[in-house]
Structures are given as structure tokens and as C-alpha cells.
Design a protein around this motif. Structure first.
Motif, short mmCIF file in Angstrom:
data_model
loop_
_atom_site.label_atom_id
_atom_site.label_comp_id
_atom_site.label_asym_id
_atom_site.label_seq_id
_atom_site.Cartn_x
_atom_site.Cartn_y
_atom_site.Cartn_z
N ARG A 137 7.49 -2.54 4.53
CA ARG A 137 7.13 -1.15 4.22
C ARG A 137 5.75 -0.84 4.80
NH1 ARG A 137 5.03 1.15 -1.24
NH2 ARG A 137 5.66 3.34 -1.12
N ASP A 138 4.82 -1.78 4.67
CA ASP A 138 3.48 -1.61 5.24
C ASP A 138 3.43 -1.99 6.72
OD1 ASP A 138 2.36 -0.74 2.85
OD2 ASP A 138 1.67 -2.73 2.26
N LEU A 139 4.11 -3.06 7.08
CA LEU A 139 4.06 -3.53 8.47
C LEU A 139 4.57 -2.46 9.43
CD1 LEU A 139 5.32 -7.16 7.86
CD2 LEU A 139 3.07 -6.55 8.80
N ALA A 140 5.63 -1.77 9.05
CA ALA A 140 6.20 -0.76 9.95
C ALA A 140 5.24 0.39 10.20
CB ALA A 140 7.51 -0.23 9.35
N LEU A 141 4.59 0.87 9.15
CA LEU A 141 3.68 2.01 9.31
C LEU A 141 2.39 1.57 10.00
CD1 LEU A 141 4.10 4.09 6.04
CD2 LEU A 141 5.49 4.02 8.12
N ALA A 142 1.93 0.36 9.70
CA ALA A 142 0.73 -0.14 10.36
C ALA A 142 0.95 -0.25 11.87
CB ALA A 142 0.33 -1.49 9.78
N ALA A 143 2.09 -0.80 12.27
CA ALA A 143 2.37 -0.97 13.70
C ALA A 143 2.50 0.38 14.39
CB ALA A 143 3.66 -1.78 13.87
N ARG A 144 3.17 1.32 13.75
CA ARG A 144 3.32 2.65 14.34
C ARG A 144 1.97 3.35 14.49
NH1 ARG A 144 6.72 7.11 11.11
NH2 ARG A 144 4.79 7.09 9.90
N SER A 145 1.15 3.26 13.45
CA SER A 145 -0.15 3.91 13.49
C SER A 145 -1.07 3.26 14.52
CB SER A 145 -0.79 3.84 12.09
OG SER A 145 -2.02 4.52 12.06
N HIS B 189 0.84 -1.20 0.00
CA HIS B 189 0.00 0.00 0.00
C HIS B 189 0.87 1.25 0.00
CE1 HIS B 189 -2.46 3.22 1.69
NE2 HIS B 189 -3.56 2.51 1.43
N GLY B 190 1.89 1.27 0.83
CA GLY B 190 2.81 2.40 0.89
C GLY B 190 2.50 3.42 1.97
N ASP B 191 1.26 3.45 2.43
CA ASP B 191 0.88 4.37 3.51
C ASP B 191 -0.20 3.69 4.35
OD1 ASP B 191 0.79 6.60 5.10
OD2 ASP B 191 -0.42 7.80 3.72
N ARG C 74 0.97 5.87 -3.06
CA ARG C 74 2.31 5.30 -2.91
C ARG C 74 2.30 3.79 -3.08
NH1 ARG C 74 4.13 7.86 2.75
NH2 ARG C 74 5.90 6.46 2.45
N LEU C 75 1.21 3.25 -3.62
CA LEU C 75 1.12 1.81 -3.84
C LEU C 75 2.16 1.35 -4.85
CD1 LEU C 75 -1.87 -0.47 -4.14
CD2 LEU C 75 -0.52 -0.20 -6.22
N GLY C 76 2.72 0.17 -4.62
CA GLY C 76 3.67 -0.38 -5.58
C GLY C 76 4.40 -1.59 -5.05
N ALA C 77 5.27 -2.14 -5.87
CA ALA C 77 6.06 -3.31 -5.48
C ALA C 77 7.11 -2.89 -4.46
CB ALA C 77 6.74 -3.90 -6.72
N GLY C 78 7.06 -3.51 -3.28
CA GLY C 78 8.00 -3.15 -2.22
C GLY C 78 8.12 -4.27 -1.21
N ASP C 79 8.99 -4.09 -0.25
CA ASP C 79 9.15 -5.05 0.83
C ASP C 79 7.91 -5.00 1.73
OD1 ASP C 79 9.98 -6.05 3.54
OD2 ASP C 79 11.88 -6.33 2.52
N ARG C 80 7.42 -6.17 2.15
CA ARG C 80 6.21 -6.20 2.96
C ARG C 80 6.35 -5.39 4.25
NH1 ARG C 80 4.01 -10.99 3.13
NH2 ARG C 80 5.40 -12.00 1.62
#
Length: 282
Positions: A237-245, A206-208, A229-235
Motif C-alpha cells: 500500500r505504501d510501496l506503490a505510492l512511494a514508487a509512483r511519487s 502510512h496510507g499516503d 489514512r494510517l492503519g493496518a494494511g499490506d506493505r
């Protein structure tokens, strides 16, 4: 590892904090809208969304018996961001539950995006207080859904190396918010290079993936928004922002359940730190 390097900047607090905030219903001068947008929104009431980090003008549009819409408008630096979102919505159509792009119009150096609304309330909404664990499980379900989507033809490169190059360019251009860090941004960037994942796990991201960008309707996951910011990336990338949020909105005690429900009960802390830090350069 210098754990004090990054602070959560004000722009991130706005993104992490709760539900959309709206002003009173606005009287919009339709002569200021592109003709196509004015025609498509005739009869709609406009409510301006006042919470967010994008810098765009965002409106929720409603009318009796008609589907809810969102209108985003931006110029200058935000023009490119809206173009990015439009491109991703076109590519994403039919792949995941997300807004449908109704119209994209350029006028006078600005861009207008009109899109459908994903039903439901976002994961930061206080209505989830009665059963936060249920919301957390749906948040994890959304991550699994996105990360399992095919990306064979995904044209949007958000791999760690590509993201580091974007961060480097923003740093060189003076576009990085120095107030987000406890140290010189150049030093933080060197730390990023040290933390870069050597074997990234590339999936659709997702990216954000913050709580306000994930919607729940009737106790079920209904979809996602703000996909620029959606695109091919390391998983991660989403896990870090999800946990912080999640920690910010509902408390850090719920974060272990997020990873457990996702299927990763012992996450890689180094990768989480890398992507939390990298986000400050975006």
C-alpha cells in the motif's frame, strides 16, 4: 492486465508534485476562529498552503521564538477526513515521529485541527537535487520505520479487503472520479477484484506515502505528515505510492534504489499495480 486503465488524476499530480506552496502572510480575522484556537495561535502569522489534494484549508503558523504549527480546517465531506487524522495522531503519539495534536475543535459543522510541525523539508524539495540517492535511502528508511512499528492495538483497518469495501461504497455512491480512468470505473473495479492479494502482508502503513509527506532535516529522516489514512494494511500500500511519487518527482531511474534500500530488490509487480489502481478510488 489492462495497463491503460488508470491515469494519474489531477488530484494525484498535486499530491505528487513538489514542496508546499504558500501564499503571502495572511491577516486572519481571529473572530472567525474558535476561541481555543484563537488563544493558542495568538501572535502567530498565518501562511495558507495552496498545494494539496485534501480540500481542507491548511495554514502554516509561525512566530519568533515559538514552535511552528499547522492549522487545518474543513467542513462537509472533509470533516470526516480531519476527524480521521485527529484520531490517528492521538493513537500515534510517541510511536513514530509525527505531528503532535495540540487541539481539535468542532464549530458550526466544521472541524479545526491545530498540530505541531515536523521539522525539515519534504522529499520532493529541490534542495535534494545534489544527492537524490541519499534522499531515496532516507525515503526507504522511513518506510522500514513505519512498517516495523507494532500494530497489535491498531484500530484502523486498511487491509486490502477493507479498502475494497470502501472503494465499492464510493463507486456505488458516485464518488469515484471517472476522469482518473481510461475505462468505466466499474470495469476497473472488477480488475481490482482480480488483482486482490490473496495473502496480504499486514504491517502498519502510512496510507499516503508520497514524497511531500516525508520530512528530512539535516540529512536525517525527521518524520511524517498527513497521516489521515494510517492503519493496518499490506506493505505494498505504501510501496506503490512511494514508487509512483518518486518517479514523478525525481525520475523512474531512482525507483530500483528505493526497493533495494527497503530490502525488496524484486518487488511484486502485481501488488504494486493493485495498490496504484486502488488509490484512484480513494
Amino acid at each position: 492486465m489492462h495497463h491503460g486503465f488508470a491515469r494519474i488524476a489531477l488530484r494525484d499530480l498535486r499530491a505528487l508534485r513538489g514542496s508546499l506552496s504558500v501564499t503571502s502572510v495572511l491577516s486572519v480575522d481571529r473572530s472567525q476562529l474558535p476561541a481555543e484556537i484563537a488563544t493558542l495561535t495568538d501572535g502567530y502569522a498565518f501562511e495558507q498552503i495552496t498545494l494539496g489534494r485534501s480540500g481542507n484549508a491548511v495554514y502554516r503558523l509561525s512566530a519568533p521564538g515559538r514552535p511552528t504549527l499547522f492549522l487545518k480546517a474543513g467542513a462537509g465531506e472533509q470533516r470526516a477526513a480531519l476527524a480521521d487524522e485527529a484520531a490517528r495522531l492521538r493513537w500515534l503519539a510517541g510511536r513514530l515521529p509525527a505531528p503532535e495534536l495540540v487541539a481539535e475543535v468542532e464549530r458550526g459543522g466544521g472541524v479545526f485541527l491545530l498540530m505541531t510541525a515536523v521539522p525539515g523539508v519534504d522529499c520532493s524539495d529541490r534542495s535534494h537535487a545534489a544527492d537524490v540517492p541519499a534522499m531515496v535511502r532516507l525515503l526507504a528508511e522511513g518506510l522500514r520505520l513505519i512498517h516495523a512499528a507494532p500494530l497489535d492495538d491498531c484500530p484502523f483497518d486498511h487491509t486490502p479487503r477493507a479498502e475494497l469495501e470502501r472503494a465499492r461504497r464510493r463507486l456505488e455512491l458516485g464518488l469515484v472520479d471517472a476522469g482518473a480512468f481510461d475505462a468505466d470505473p466499474a470495469e476497473v473495479f472488477e480488475e481490482l477484484l482480480r488483482l486482490e492479494p490473496r495473502e496480504p502482508d499486514i504491517v502498519l502503513t502510512h496510507g499516503d506515502y508520497c514524497l511531500p509527506n516525508v520530512l528530512i532535516d539535516g540529512g536525517r529522516l525527521s518524520g511524517f505528515c498527513d497521516l489521515g489514512r494510517l492503519g493496518a494494511g499490506d506493505r505494498y500500500r505504501d510501496l506503490a505510492l512511494a514508487a509512483r511519487s518518486l518517479a514523478y518527482n525525481w525520475g523512474a531511474e531512482h525507483v530500483p534504489l528505493l526497493f533495494e534500500a527497503y530490502g525488496l530488490p524484486q518487488p511484486d509487480q502485481r501488488r504494486l499495480e493493485f495498490f496504484r489502481l486502488l488509490d484512484e478510488f480513494c
